[in-house]
Design an enzyme around this catalytic site. Structure first.
Site, PDB file in Angstrom:
ATOM      1  N   HIS A   1       0.809  -1.217   0.000  1.00  0.00           N
ATOM      2  CA  HIS A   1       0.000   0.000   0.000  1.00  0.00           C
ATOM      3  C   HIS A   1       0.844   1.269   0.000  1.00  0.00           C
ATOM      4  O   HIS A   1       0.389   2.321   0.422  1.00  0.00           O
ATOM      5  CB  HIS A   1      -0.975  -0.011   1.184  1.00  0.00           C
ATOM      6  CG  HIS A   1      -2.074  -0.995   0.990  1.00  0.00           C
ATOM      7  ND1 HIS A   1      -1.892  -2.346   1.141  1.00  0.00           N
ATOM      8  CD2 HIS A   1      -3.361  -0.842   0.596  1.00  0.00           C
ATOM      9  CE1 HIS A   1      -3.021  -2.970   0.884  1.00  0.00           C
ATOM     10  NE2 HIS A   1      -3.930  -2.091   0.548  1.00  0.00           N
TER      11      HIS A   1
ATOM     12  N   LYS B   1     -18.104 -15.344  10.014  1.00  0.00           N
ATOM     13  CA  LYS B   1     -18.015 -14.173  10.901  1.00  0.00           C
ATOM     14  C   LYS B   1     -17.458 -12.953  10.171  1.00  0.00           C
ATOM     15  O   LYS B   1     -18.028 -11.869  10.235  1.00  0.00           O
ATOM     16  CB  LYS B   1     -17.189 -14.521  12.139  1.00  0.00           C
ATOM     17  CG  LYS B   1     -17.916 -15.524  13.046  1.00  0.00           C
ATOM     18  CD  LYS B   1     -17.237 -15.684  14.398  1.00  0.00           C
ATOM     19  CE  LYS B   1     -18.132 -16.501  15.337  1.00  0.00           C
ATOM     20  NZ  LYS B   1     -17.589 -16.549  16.717  1.00  0.00           N
TER      21      LYS B   1
END
Lengths: 357, 357
Positions: free
Chosen positions: B44, B230
């Site tokens: 990134h 989840k």
């Protein structure tokens, strides 16, 4: 066993009154517990009630203690749960977070020294049914090894995110209620008792290999955090942030004994209904996002992906119509408590939350 | 290739100036990008810069657009990113969330119509180094199948939680920065290129079996959400809540094409330093919790469990001393952009964020 919702709630209320929880508080607490079973969350409904009763009787918790404010920071307050019933304290904290959000757009309560909140989703539904979005979490005793270690040093620290949405027949919110362990110990026990393998690896066995053998994980105590290193980090961050905001205990300070799991730290954040609306009113985004989710190609034909909370309204309707399934032993204990057949000795508590024997 | 931090930042700054990002904004943006590589977050950092330059050149993003406030709700504001540089908009939003938190205890900015924020941890470090705790997240294009489906309908929606902490040599915060996929596509590609199996299952192969074969997951596009059902639910809830608060786009409205990934919704929440202190000052809880984590029995002797962000300070010190490792192709492209050797045609944008050609 199936029990009518009203009978379940009323029995819990009578038992709570016997334990020394008074009037409106017994009515509310019994409703919250019964609603967990009504909504299918049986691990966190009446199943936990005998433990709660024991903690009151032993003087670890006070039936009459109410939370108090210890500091105010504008839209954020710090509370002390004073070791009263955890569900009543959490419900009051979320109600206050909503009041603060109505005033400030955002509102929060960070609460120290409280007891197990029972079903976390309770406070998400509470907010979303009132039109608020909410994020809340609690810490727990150490019950999960951090990633890279074999001994418990993290809580499973349930996290709740709730988003209001109107359905055809009333509120149909999105409510996520998830602990940081892939499977709870309750679920592991259920698989072991049925002799079934877990559908996916749930932890490590004694040899350090990932396993679907629930009993092997119960023995090793090495349950898996969700997302491996990721859930381990998330659980740690929630614990530390919650304890700092609440000026309360972090997981490392909580005894690793579920009969002594108290003095927890919890955070309740709410966002006002106004902040969830655009100029055109409450946007249809939640419903459109659900439609997009449902349109994803299912693995099993006819069984689309579901959103968090999707099963709840169906389960609720079915259980209200046919009766609420309740686990037999806790139901029997609760009935005996309600009838006064179990000797209980509520203990008065001093202002510091310590039993005065 | 190793490049001195100052040279990396300065080259990025000159390239940004060529792209039409002016003055202080080019200085800040270049610092944030270079800091990602300095801190070891190479996926990134400069690796994303050629894509950013292409989006500016193509007129998808505006070099000069700045975010604007569209609504105020007290401690919470709603912003429009106006499709300017995503890192500058996110940095401004977090700075404003901190201002609001300083005033109200809690503060938030929900921003619509913004671009990729690049390294999410940037805004966590920004807050924690200033003494604030923060929670922020972004949505993304659909790049992850929801649990139970085979086609992408969720973003990987990175979530950041930051907690200030003082170390011996200055701020040593806890900063969690995690996407909702177990492995990013960048990581999958790296494993495939090295011919290595993933250490843990990272998705499903074409036959629907869990696999550690990174290439098989790249082919099936069935990466695994953290914690299976989840993380699928968490990703969905973050997306919908963020889009509602921002009055912006949810993942279902974002084109599934990384060269067009814009119009994102992001949320920045900050908590004031005051709300993190007890009467005795900033508590040692974070350091004590870290010590407890480190004391858990490690799987590999001498390698204790780590807290989120733990490696960052070491990596940073090493890269500042020895030079920052940078990927060669993006570095070469950035050098050519900085030298004016690549033809760029920044496009002016109207107030709605659409290129005016």
């Amino acid at each position: 066993m199936l029990v009518r919702f009203d009978e379940l709630r009323g029995t819990l209320e009578r038992a709570l009154l016997r334990l020394g929880v008074t009037g409106e508080r017994a009515a509310l607490s019994s409703r919250l517990i019964a609603e967990a079973d009504r909504d299918g969350v049986h691990t966190h409904g009446i199943a936990r009630f005998p433990l709660f009763a024991d903690m009151i009787t032993a003087g670890h918790l006070s039936a009459t203690a109410e939370p108090t404010v210890t500091a105010r920071f504008g839209a954020l307050e710090r509370w002390n749960g004073n070791l009263g019933p955890g569900n009543l304290a959490a419900h009051a904290a979320m109600a206050r977070a909503m009041e603060l959000a109505a005033q400030h757009g955002l509102g929060g309560v960070a609460m120290a020294n409280t007891a197990h909140w029972q079903r976390g989703g309770t406070y998400g539904w509470q907010a979303a049914e009132a039109g608020f979005a909410a994020i809340c979490w609690t810490n727990t005793l150490p019950n999960l090894p951090p990633w890279g270690a074999t001994t418990p040093a993290l809580g499973n620290n349930p996290l709740v995110i709730a988003i209001p949405r109107e359905g055809d027949g009333g509120p149909a919110p999105i409510v996520l209620d998830m602990a940081m362990s892939q499977y709870s110990y309750g679920t592991l026990a259920a698989y072991r008792q049925r002799g079934q393998a877990l559908p996916f690896a749930g932890g490590f066995d004694a040899a350090g290999e990932l396993t679907t053998d629930a009993g092997a994980i119960e023995t090793s105590r090495r349950a898996l955090p969700i997302g491996l290193w990721k859930g381990s980090g998330l659980s740690f961050a929630l614990d530390v942030l919650g304890a700092m905001l609440a000026d309360g205990q972090a997981t490392y300070q909580i005894p690793n004994d579920f009969t002594q799991e108290m003095g927890l730290s919890q955070v309740f954040l709410a966002m006002s209904p106004e902040a969830l609306r655009s100029n055109e009113g409450m946007r249809a985004i939640a419903s459109e996002a659900i439609a997009f989710l449902h349109a994803a190609e299912p693995i099993v034909a006819g069984r689309p992906a579901r959103y968090p909370g999707e099963r709840t309204l169906e389960t609720r309707a079915e259980n209200l119509a046919k009766g609420v399934p309740v686990p037999e032993a806790p139901w029997a204990t609760t009935q005996r408590l309600a009838a006064g057949e179990v000797r209980v000795a509520p203990v008065d508590r001093g202002p510091l939350g310590f039993a005065e024997r």
